[in-house]
Design a protein around this motif. Structure first.
Motif, PDB file in Angstrom:
ATOM      1  N   ILE A 184     -41.877   7.163  97.348  1.00  0.00           N
ATOM      2  CA  ILE A 184     -42.199   8.228  98.237  1.00  0.00           C
ATOM      3  C   ILE A 184     -43.546   8.194  98.059  1.00  0.00           C
ATOM      4  O   ILE A 184     -44.182   8.624  99.281  1.00  0.00           O
ATOM      5  N   LYS A 188     -46.035   8.471 101.572  1.00  0.00           N
ATOM      6  CA  LYS A 188     -46.848   9.388 101.764  1.00  0.00           C
ATOM      7  C   LYS A 188     -48.387   9.120 102.106  1.00  0.00           C
ATOM      8  O   LYS A 188     -48.890   9.852 102.564  1.00  0.00           O
ATOM      9  N   LYS A 196     -49.213  15.747 104.591  1.00  0.00           N
ATOM     10  CA  LYS A 196     -48.481  15.048 103.354  1.00  0.00           C
ATOM     11  C   LYS A 196     -47.669  15.761 102.678  1.00  0.00           C
ATOM     12  O   LYS A 196     -46.418  15.609 102.088  1.00  0.00           O
ATOM     13  N   GLU A 200     -43.702  14.820 102.141  1.00  0.00           N
ATOM     14  CA  GLU A 200     -43.174  14.696 100.775  1.00  0.00           C
ATOM     15  C   GLU A 200     -41.890  15.432 100.576  1.00  0.00           C
ATOM     16  O   GLU A 200     -40.837  14.912 100.035  1.00  0.00           O
ATOM     17  N   LYS A 204     -38.041  13.875  99.828  1.00  0.00           N
ATOM     18  CA  LYS A 204     -37.609  14.215  98.706  1.00  0.00           C
ATOM     19  C   LYS A 204     -35.951  14.817  99.155  1.00  0.00           C
ATOM     20  O   LYS A 204     -35.232  14.906  98.639  1.00  0.00           O
TER      21      LYS A 204
END
Length: 353
Positions: A184, A188, A196, A200, A204
């Motif tokens: 991740i 990112k 960003k 993110e 997730k």
């Protein structure tokens, strides 16, 4: 006006990509890519499933400051090895015997069909051609034997490929578990600074969705297998252990998996004693009721939010396209696309009100 222009731009881009793909396919320039993808697909798929199943155990062990992450991974591997060794040591003879016995089932079915044909011949009153039935049964089993002989090389090739996959998977899985947490942050970094936080969150959510499905489905498959085995033992069904393991394997496919797993048990029950098939069906219904009303709500809850009809339609489409593998990955793939579309729409609304 801007929306129309944007829509036209995206449609044009999609058409150009399809045209490019068509010419690359015609010129066979995509064959090397297909070969690479086909070679890596199954090791990455299996390692990906095992990654989500083992990640919680690895992270739990790695919480100790005296236990580095690589050591925690190796300990989990060692524990799995011990469990496999114990299972082979205590269950191998039983499984081997049951598989050997169950492999003789087609011959028993043929013998039963012949006996039924003889009885039918005595009482058919000229309405059924028993000779024709016998001829068809003989032709079927003769053709089946011939096909097995013809495809023996492909069988050996498949076994060799499966062995290669099993050798590669542990190494891929080790690095997935070791470096998976870096994915991740790495992805990112490619996003613009203002996007960003949103990026993110999308990543997730994707990780959570896939993890929830895989762990949930694996848990349900294990519970179904154990409950089915217990039920088969209670009713006295032959080959209970092998049939229970088969149910566990097929239950990774939602909805239709349990039905597929029950079919061999019904066949065995009919050969053992016709009334036993009723008990098998009752066992199947009881297990599915326990799963649907107790296990699945506890495992999944409302996390995936996929309507059962959607799942059925996904399986109906995936089965003829990609077979068993398609049926296994159809639901998580749909869940990932659903998350991407939702966040894509929210992103569009946020920056283009």
């Amino acid at each position: 006006m801007w929306i129309r222009h944007s829509f036209f731009k995206y449609i044009t881009a999609a058409i150009l990509i399809l045209i490019l793909y068509y010419f690359l396919e015609k010129l066979e320039l995509l064959n090397p890519i297909k070969t690479i993808f086909g070679t890596l697909f199954y090791p990455l798929l299996i390692a990906g499933f095992l990654f989500y199943i083992l990640r919680p155990a690895v992270h739990f062990m790695a919480k100790s400051k005296f236990l580095p992450l690589p050591v925690a991974i190796l300990l989990v591997f060692a524990l799995i090895g011990v469990l496999i060794y114990g299972g082979i040591r205590f269950l191998a003879d039983t499984i081997k015997k049951q598989i050997t016995d169950i492999s003789k089932l087609p011959e028993k079915i043929k013998q039963t069909a012949e006996e039924a044909g003889q009885k039918l011949e005595q009482n058919d009153m000229g309405m059924v051609s028993v000779v024709s039935i016998k001829q068809r049964v003989t032709e079927y089993f003769g053709g089946l034997t011939q096909q097995i002989g013809e495809h023996m090389m492909s069988v050996f090739s498949t076994i060799a490929g499966a062995t290669t996959v099993l050798i590669i998977v542990p190494f891929v899985l080790f690095f997935f578990l070791k470096d998976g947490h870096k994915l991740i942050p790495f992805l990112k970094r490619a996003l613009p600074e203002k996007h960003k936080p949103r990026g993110e969150k999308v990543l997730k959510d994707l990780d959570y969705t896939v993890s929830s499905y895989i762990i949930g489905q694996a848990t349900i498959a294990a519970v179904d297998g154990v409950l089915t085995y217990i039920g088969y033992v209670i009713i006295g069904l032959d080959y209970a252990l092998v049939l229970g393991i088969f149910v566990m394997l097929t239950c990774v496919i939602p909805f239709v998996g349990p039905v597929i797993g029950a079919i061999p048990a019904i066949v065995v029950a009919l050969m053992q004693e016709p009334s036993m098939a009723i008990y098998v069906i009752i066992t199947f219904i009881v297990v599915q009721q326990l799963e649907g009303n107790l296990v699945a709500p506890l495992v999944f809850g409302e996390r995936l939010d996929i309507h059962p009809l959607t799942v059925i339609l996904l399986l109906v489409v995936a089965a003829p396209l990609y077979g068993v593998v398609g049926m296994i990955i159809a639901v998580p793939t749909y869940s990932v696309l659903k998350v991407l579309l939702k966040h894509g729409y929210d992103f569009y609304r946020l920056y283009h009100p």
